[in-house]
Design an enzyme around this catalytic site. Structure first.
Site, PDB file in Angstrom:
ATOM      1  N   ASP A   1     -15.870 -10.922 -16.971  1.00  0.00           N
ATOM      2  CA  ASP A   1     -17.038 -10.094 -16.663  1.00  0.00           C
ATOM      3  C   ASP A   1     -17.091  -9.970 -15.138  1.00  0.00           C
ATOM      4  O   ASP A   1     -17.507 -10.900 -14.469  1.00  0.00           O
ATOM      5  CB  ASP A   1     -18.299 -10.752 -17.229  1.00  0.00           C
ATOM      6  CG  ASP A   1     -19.611 -10.106 -16.765  1.00  0.00           C
ATOM      7  OD1 ASP A   1     -19.560  -9.031 -16.192  1.00  0.00           O
ATOM      8  OD2 ASP A   1     -20.675 -10.728 -16.986  1.00  0.00           O
TER       9      ASP A   1
ATOM     10  N   GLU B   1     -24.066  -6.236  -9.224  1.00  0.00           N
ATOM     11  CA  GLU B   1     -24.627  -6.001 -10.567  1.00  0.00           C
ATOM     12  C   GLU B   1     -25.247  -7.266 -11.119  1.00  0.00           C
ATOM     13  O   GLU B   1     -26.311  -7.249 -11.742  1.00  0.00           O
ATOM     14  CB  GLU B   1     -23.527  -5.487 -11.515  1.00  0.00           C
ATOM     15  CG  GLU B   1     -24.038  -5.023 -12.882  1.00  0.00           C
ATOM     16  CD  GLU B   1     -24.131  -6.112 -13.942  1.00  0.00           C
ATOM     17  OE1 GLU B   1     -24.655  -5.825 -15.027  1.00  0.00           O
ATOM     18  OE2 GLU B   1     -23.690  -7.263 -13.707  1.00  0.00           O
TER      19      GLU B   1
ATOM     20  N   HIS C   1     -20.260 -15.405 -19.012  1.00  0.00           N
ATOM     21  CA  HIS C   1     -20.827 -16.200 -17.912  1.00  0.00           C
ATOM     22  C   HIS C   1     -20.429 -17.673 -18.008  1.00  0.00           C
ATOM     23  O   HIS C   1     -21.223 -18.575 -17.698  1.00  0.00           O
ATOM     24  CB  HIS C   1     -22.348 -16.024 -17.801  1.00  0.00           C
ATOM     25  CG  HIS C   1     -22.717 -14.665 -17.247  1.00  0.00           C
ATOM     26  ND1 HIS C   1     -23.948 -14.361 -16.717  1.00  0.00           N
ATOM     27  CD2 HIS C   1     -21.977 -13.535 -17.112  1.00  0.00           C
ATOM     28  CE1 HIS C   1     -23.955 -13.110 -16.297  1.00  0.00           C
ATOM     29  NE2 HIS C   1     -22.760 -12.580 -16.529  1.00  0.00           N
TER      30      HIS C   1
HETATM   31 CO    CO Z   1     -22.285 -10.430 -16.159  1.00  0.00          CO
END
Ligand code: CO
Length: 340
Positions: free
Chosen positions: A165, A194, A303
């Site tokens: 990610d 982001e 994450h």
């Molecule tokens: Co993320």
């Protein structure tokens, strides 16, 4: 080729607000396919390809990754930390970390009444092997950021690493730049920040004023033991977003993407995310509104340092974006007559 590029992107440093190294890495891959490349004041990397249809398509993928920021250094050389983006303390304990200058460390936690799993973020610290504050400050200072040190785990079609990610989406976007055949003017934007609240994408969209945005990001899955019910699964194709907590994708954009997938027999799945947002939500709200949709790569263990994806889903995402760019007629806002 793709796997090699992905690995390169994954192992390049770039937490939110500190994207210079990852931007330089992406720029090297994008340069052969660009008419011009620039970075804006926030650091968004904007790769432009001219077109002759008179329509502008903004493709986007955030290039920042989650991390930890040093908030204090004690007399024994331990660094107290705060999260940069969505880092849970249970995941942050007992990890290897690396700073921008290559300094390595590990994370420890206060053991008096806590286990690693129950320690709160203020009870965690980074140990860089220093024995006092002065020797720690020779390498790292308050305000410096570290990220989970990545090991690229190659399981065949499925691969795992920290920063999947959103580097998998950056790799998809670079592959689209390489393969795309389109008459539209394309802006491929690798956005900053982001992970700390969709901060970079909107100013880029404001400058570009696109007729359509297709954002690329990762999404959660519902295909691991005893997890919450979710439709997305590894290996079932590119996920076309309907909704998450930042955005409801306009019906016209969603239909456009699903129609393109059906027409070209590209494997896809429908995505609804209970919680979590993406740049799509920020991009659709600039100026008087932007038609924006999102194609996601299903990702397990998001994450964490072992974010896992299927390369086949990434390939389907590449094909879907390329096929969408070949369409002459782009989706139009409700009440608008299509321009032909
Ligand atoms: Co993320």
């Amino acid at each position: 080729m793709f796997k090699q590029m992905l690995q390169d992107l994954l192992l390049t440093y770039g937490p939110s607000g500190r994207e210079d190294a990852i931007a330089a890495c992406i720029e090297r891959y994008a340069a052969p396919y660009a008419d011009d490349i620039r970075r804006d004041a926030l650091g968004n990397l904007i790769v432009h390809r001219a077109g002759k249809s008179g329509k502008r398509v903004m493709l986007s993928a955030h290039m920042d990754q989650i991390g930890l920021v040093v908030v204090d250094i004690d007399e024994n050389g331990f660094l107290r930390i705060a999260p940069v983006g969505g880092v849970s303390p249970a995941i942050a304990a007992a990890r290897q970390v690396v700073f921008a200058n290559g300094v390595r460390g590990v994370t420890g936690w206060e053991t008096k009444s806590k286990t690693a799993a129950t320690a709160a973020m203020p009870e965690l610290f980074v140990d860089i092997g220093a024995s006092d504050r002065e020797s720690a400050e020779a390498h790292v200072n308050v305000g410096d950021m570290c990220v989970f040190a990545g090991d690229f785990i190659d399981m065949g079609d499925r691969v795992a690493c920290a920063a999947m990610d959103n580097r998998i989406a950056c790799a998809v976007l670079l592959e689209v730049l390489r393969r795309m055949q389109t008459d539209h003017e394309v802006y491929a934007v690798f956005t900053v920040q982001e992970e700390v609240g969709l901060r970079g994408a909107a100013p880029a969209a404001y400058a570009i004023e696109p007729d359509l945005n297709i954002n690329l990001d990762t999404t959660l899955t519902g295909d691991t033991p005893e997890c919450g019910k979710l439709n997305m699964m590894l290996g079932k194709g590119a996920a076309i977003k309907a909704m998450d907590s930042s955005v409801i994708v306009p019906a016209a954009v969603r239909r456009f993407l699903t129609d393109v997938a059906e027409k070209h027999h590209i494997a896809y799945q429908h995505e609804v995310l209970r919680a979590g947002g993406t740049d799509t939500g920020a991009i659709q709200r600039v100026r008087d509104g932007v038609l924006a949709g999102c194609i996601s790569i299903p990702t397990r263990y998001i994450h964490t340092p072992v974010e896992t994806i299927a390369l086949s889903d990434a390939e389907n995402a590449v094909r879907l974006v390329c096929a969408a760019l070949e369409e002459e007629a782009l989706p139009v806002a409700p009440g608008t007559k299509p321009v032909v």
